[in-house]
Design a protein around this motif. Structure first.
Motif, short mmCIF file in Angstrom:
data_model
loop_
_atom_site.label_atom_id
_atom_site.label_comp_id
_atom_site.label_asym_id
_atom_site.label_seq_id
_atom_site.Cartn_x
_atom_site.Cartn_y
_atom_site.Cartn_z
N ARG A 69 2.38 1.59 -3.39
CA ARG A 69 1.39 1.53 -4.48
C ARG A 69 1.71 0.40 -5.47
O ARG A 69 1.76 0.61 -6.69
CB ARG A 69 1.28 2.87 -5.19
CG ARG A 69 0.72 3.96 -4.32
CD ARG A 69 0.48 5.22 -5.12
NE ARG A 69 -0.15 6.24 -4.30
CZ ARG A 69 0.53 7.21 -3.68
NH1 ARG A 69 1.83 7.29 -3.80
NH2 ARG A 69 -0.12 8.10 -2.95
N THR A 70 1.97 -0.78 -4.88
CA THR A 70 2.20 -1.97 -5.69
C THR A 70 1.27 -3.06 -5.16
O THR A 70 0.50 -2.82 -4.24
CB THR A 70 3.67 -2.46 -5.59
OG1 THR A 70 3.94 -2.83 -4.22
CG2 THR A 70 4.66 -1.41 -6.04
N ALA B 216 0.84 -1.21 0.00
CA ALA B 216 0.00 0.00 0.00
C ALA B 216 0.87 1.26 0.00
O ALA B 216 0.58 2.21 -0.73
CB ALA B 216 -0.93 0.00 1.22
#
Length: 164
Positions: free
Chosen positions: A117-118, A114
Motif C-alpha cells: 500500500r505504497t 500494491a
C-alpha cells in the motif's frame, strides 16, 4: 421419454390400422430416439467415469502436495530465517526487508507497491536501498545470493575437454 411416446403412438396407430408407410416412419423415429437415448446415456456414463478417475487423481495429487509441504516446511522456515539474518547483517530497515522478501518472491515493483500500500516510486527507492546496502547490482544478483547454492550444479557440457 420421446422414444417411449413414439412407441406408444406406434402401437395406437397399429391398432387403428394406419398405412404401412406411416407405421414404418414412426418405427424409424422410435428407433432413432432409442439410439439417441442410448448414445446420450452412454456418453454421460463415460463422462462420469472419467470425472471419477480425475477426482481420484486430483485427491492423490493433493496428498502429494501436502506431504511435500509438510516435509519441506522445516527447510523453508530455516531458509527464511537464514535470509532474515542476512538482511539484518546488511542493516536493512523493516520496510526494506519486506521489499527484499517480495523481490525474492518475484513480485514486480508495481505488485510490491500494491501489496505494501505504497507508491511504485517508494517501492523502487526501497529496492534500490536493498541493492545498495547489500552491495548487489539488482534483483537477479539478490536472488542468486540466496538461491544459487540450493540448485544442483549444472552438468559440464559433454564436448568440454577435461583438464589433466
Amino acid at each position: 421419454m420421446i422414444a417411449l411416446l413414439a412407441v406408444a403412438d406406434l402401437l395406437v396407430d397399429l391398432r387403428d390400422g394406419v398405412t404401412a408407410w406411416h407405421v414404418l416412419a414412426e418405427a424409424l423415429v422410435a428407433m432413432a430416439a432409442f439410439f439417441g437415448a442410448f448414445y446420450l446415456l452412454r456418453g454421460a456414463w463415460e463422462l462420469r467415469r472419467r470425472l471419477d478417475v480425475q477426482a481420484r487423481d486430483f485427491t492423490a495429487f493433493r496428498k502429494q502436495v501436502e506431504a511435500w509441504r509438510a516435509e519441506s516446511r522445516n527447510h523453508v522456515e530455516g531458509l527464511s530465517r537464514a535470509i532474515a539474518r542476512q538482511l539484518d547483517q546488511w542493516q536493512l530497515s523493516d520496510a526494506e526487508k519486506e521489499v527484499a522478501f517480495l523481490l525474492l518472491k518475484g513480485l514486480s515493483l508495481r505488485d510490491i507497491a500494491a501489496a505494501r500500500r505504497t507508491t511504485e516510486k517508494t517501492a523502487r527507492v526501497q529496492s534500490s536501498a536493498v541493492y545498495a546496502k547489500s552491495g548487489l547490482a539488482g534483483r537477479s544478483e539478490l536472488s542468486a545470493f540466496f538461491l544459487e547454492d540450493l540448485l544442483p550444479p549444472a552438468a559440464a557440457p559433454s564436448s568440454a575437454k577435461q583438464v589433466s
